[in-house]
Design an enzyme around this catalytic site. Sequence first.
Site, mmCIF file in Angstrom:
data_model
loop_
_atom_site.group_PDB
_atom_site.id
_atom_site.type_symbol
_atom_site.label_atom_id
_atom_site.label_comp_id
_atom_site.label_asym_id
_atom_site.label_seq_id
_atom_site.Cartn_x
_atom_site.Cartn_y
_atom_site.Cartn_z
ATOM 1 N N HIS A 308 0.845 -1.185 0.000
ATOM 2 C CA HIS A 308 0.000 0.000 0.000
ATOM 3 C C HIS A 308 0.879 1.232 0.000
ATOM 4 C CE1 HIS A 308 -3.137 2.860 1.079
ATOM 5 N NE2 HIS A 308 -3.976 1.950 0.630
ATOM 6 N N ASP A 365 -7.980 -5.340 0.070
ATOM 7 C CA ASP A 365 -8.501 -6.093 -1.061
ATOM 8 C C ASP A 365 -8.041 -7.541 -1.088
ATOM 9 O OD1 ASP A 365 -10.077 -4.134 -2.115
ATOM 10 O OD2 ASP A 365 -8.403 -3.161 -3.118
HETATM 11 N N1 CMC Z 1 4.105 -7.600 -5.120
HETATM 12 C C1 CMC Z 1 5.441 -7.618 -5.327
HETATM 13 N N2 CMC Z 1 6.259 -6.549 -5.177
HETATM 14 C C2 CMC Z 1 5.660 -5.395 -4.807
HETATM 15 C C3 CMC Z 1 4.274 -5.285 -4.580
HETATM 16 C C4 CMC Z 1 3.483 -6.446 -4.738
HETATM 17 N N3 CMC Z 1 2.177 -6.419 -4.535
HETATM 18 N N4 CMC Z 1 3.951 -4.013 -4.229
HETATM 19 C C5 CMC Z 1 5.105 -3.338 -4.244
HETATM 20 N N5 CMC Z 1 6.150 -4.159 -4.583
HETATM 21 C C6 CMC Z 1 7.564 -3.799 -4.620
HETATM 22 C C7 CMC Z 1 7.907 -2.963 -5.834
HETATM 23 O O1 CMC Z 1 8.336 -3.758 -6.904
HETATM 24 C C8 CMC Z 1 9.022 -2.077 -5.291
HETATM 25 O O2 CMC Z 1 10.197 -2.858 -5.220
HETATM 26 P P1 CMC Z 1 11.664 -2.132 -5.394
HETATM 27 O O3 CMC Z 1 11.767 -1.152 -4.280
HETATM 28 O O4 CMC Z 1 12.626 -3.255 -5.313
HETATM 29 O O5 CMC Z 1 11.629 -1.480 -6.742
HETATM 30 C C9 CMC Z 1 8.589 -1.794 -3.852
HETATM 31 O O6 CMC Z 1 7.799 -2.952 -3.489
HETATM 32 C C10 CMC Z 1 7.757 -0.526 -3.674
HETATM 33 O O7 CMC Z 1 6.674 -0.589 -4.581
HETATM 34 P P2 CMC Z 1 6.010 0.652 -5.315
HETATM 35 O O8 CMC Z 1 5.244 0.170 -6.500
HETATM 36 O O9 CMC Z 1 7.057 1.696 -5.524
HETATM 37 O O10 CMC Z 1 5.018 1.144 -4.168
HETATM 38 P P3 CMC Z 1 3.804 2.133 -4.354
HETATM 39 O O11 CMC Z 1 3.551 2.750 -3.041
HETATM 40 O O12 CMC Z 1 4.032 3.035 -5.509
HETATM 41 O O13 CMC Z 1 2.585 1.164 -4.775
HETATM 42 C C11 CMC Z 1 0.743 -0.318 -4.668
HETATM 43 C C12 CMC Z 1 1.583 0.735 -3.916
HETATM 44 C C13 CMC Z 1 -0.526 -0.604 -3.835
HETATM 45 C C14 CMC Z 1 0.294 0.239 -6.019
HETATM 46 C C15 CMC Z 1 1.590 -1.592 -4.859
HETATM 47 O O14 CMC Z 1 2.007 -2.110 -3.613
HETATM 48 C C16 CMC Z 1 0.842 -2.669 -5.665
HETATM 49 O O15 CMC Z 1 0.879 -2.650 -6.898
HETATM 50 N N6 CMC Z 1 0.130 -3.637 -4.963
HETATM 51 C C17 CMC Z 1 -0.659 -4.608 -5.642
HETATM 52 C C18 CMC Z 1 -1.990 -4.000 -6.073
HETATM 53 C C19 CMC Z 1 -2.942 -3.798 -4.907
HETATM 54 O O16 CMC Z 1 -3.147 -4.690 -4.077
HETATM 55 N N7 CMC Z 1 -3.582 -2.591 -4.855
HETATM 56 C C20 CMC Z 1 -4.602 -2.280 -3.853
HETATM 57 C C21 CMC Z 1 -4.216 -1.153 -2.931
HETATM 58 S S1 CMC Z 1 -5.290 -1.074 -1.499
HETATM 59 C C22 CMC Z 1 -6.818 -0.610 -2.098
HETATM 60 C C23 CMC Z 1 -6.876 0.741 -2.723
HETATM 61 O O17 CMC Z 1 -6.335 1.727 -2.146
HETATM 62 O O18 CMC Z 1 -7.470 0.876 -3.771
#
Ligand code: CMC
Length: 431
Positions: A308, A365
């Site tokens: 998140h 989720d």
């Molecule tokens: N699985 C594997 N690796 C992950 C995941 C995941 N679900 N989420 C983040 N990472 C890794 C990412 O690759 C990065 O690694 P590195 O630092 O080595 O490059 C690190 O963790 C940070 O990730 P980010 O994408 O920079 O983090 P963010 O804050 O921009 O993204 C997120 C947050 C929710 C979009 C992301 O964690 C994600 O894509 N999760 C899966 C989708 C999901 O479950 N979304 C629902 C969010 S909760 C409900 C809502 O608010 O709508």
Amino acid sequence: MTTPSYSLINNETGEKVDLPVVKGTLGPLGADVGKVYDKMDLFTYDPGFTSTCSTKSAITYIDGDKGILLYRGYPVDQLAKHSTFIEVAYLILHGELPSKVQLDSFEASIRRHTMINESLRRFFDGFNYDAHPMAMLTGIVGSLSAFYHDTTNNKDPKHREIFAHRMIAKIPTIAAAAYKKSFGQPFMYPKNNLDYCSNLLRMMFAVPAEEYEINPVAAKALDVLFILHADHEQNASTSTVRLAGSTGCNPYAAISSGIAALWGPAHGGANEAVLKMLEEIGDVKKVPDFMARAKDKNSGVRLMGFGHRVYKNFDPRATIIREQCHKVLKELKIDDPQLELAMKLEEIALSDDYFKERKLYPNVDFYSGIIYKALGIPVNMFTPMFAIARTVGWVAHWSEMTAEPGGVKIGRPRQVYTGSPVRDYAPIATR
Ligand code: CMC
């Protein structure tokens, strides 16, 4: 305690700009960078808005490190335990818990506005049977702007209230109609003697040819899920609603833009993506292989329902929903192998260094899809369910912004331009 002061300094020239401090009731201070460009010819750069506040707001507070979520100051776990979705909707909209009289009047108004215009209902005929319900929801909610232009003087508090009640009351009717359209069943009109979630379940699952009995366990589970999803401060879809609304556009059109933003798998579409992921994995034995792919950046695979932007400890909604998930499956006597699969994924991820180092925990989720599935709600309706609940937050944020005494400042971010420097037009024969 004195408030610290902040400045931006040009290390080459020594030029300094003091940044006024914006102080809220909880959480970090804000440094007001609004004058930096004027004074320093410098933009602040923050893609993804990881450190940037777009607004002040008194609706919802999140402390991502401590896993705290408050609606108008009330912890979400207390609301999930003691309140109802309609009461929480009132709280989010008005800032205070209602008295009995206020609650009865609010609920009566929501119940009275559940029907949609018959012409609008016929819009569904224009969609193909296989249209995604989120596509229909985006289109139909946008179309509400063609019906209610009598009450869209955004400056008039009464107009804003009518909009809020109409939007919250009609969104379940529209979502249920989208569901019925997807497999050709007749549209079920709302029944206003039913509470919000029972009415939704009936509109989705009843057919005119048969009696339909509402399962109170299902209605209660849905009500709790809706409380947990009702608002989440400046998330992508709410920020979209605010940005669209800041132009002074029709409020229904602003909500439609929020629905479109919610649809993406990185946001509200994640609940659907979690179920698809569980289906794809299929068997507990395949979990290690999937986890290896989720950790490999080149695979393009993510563990959906994990991670998140704000919660870096745990998602308080996930803790409540995890409990609900077990309760609902037990009460409905459902033995779902996908829950076992989800538990295995969770267990491995929580002890895996990759996820621990990056502070990736299950989010709301991860479990909501399993509950929806247990309630008989098809996968493509998971995100519309989220949209129904989040409508309360969108409407509250739109109203808060629109009611600002000085009027709304149009949202207009800047950019760091990376294109070609200025050049002269070349006639086609010379190219
Ligand atoms: N699985 C594997 N690796 C992950 C995941 C995941 N679900 N989420 C983040 N990472 C890794 C990412 O690759 C990065 O690694 P590195 O630092 O080595 O490059 C690190 O963790 C940070 O990730 P980010 O994408 O920079 O983090 P963010 O804050 O921009 O993204 C997120 C947050 C929710 C979009 C992301 O964690 C994600 O894509 N999760 C899966 C989708 C999901 O479950 N979304 C629902 C969010 S909760 C409900 C809502 O608010 O709508």
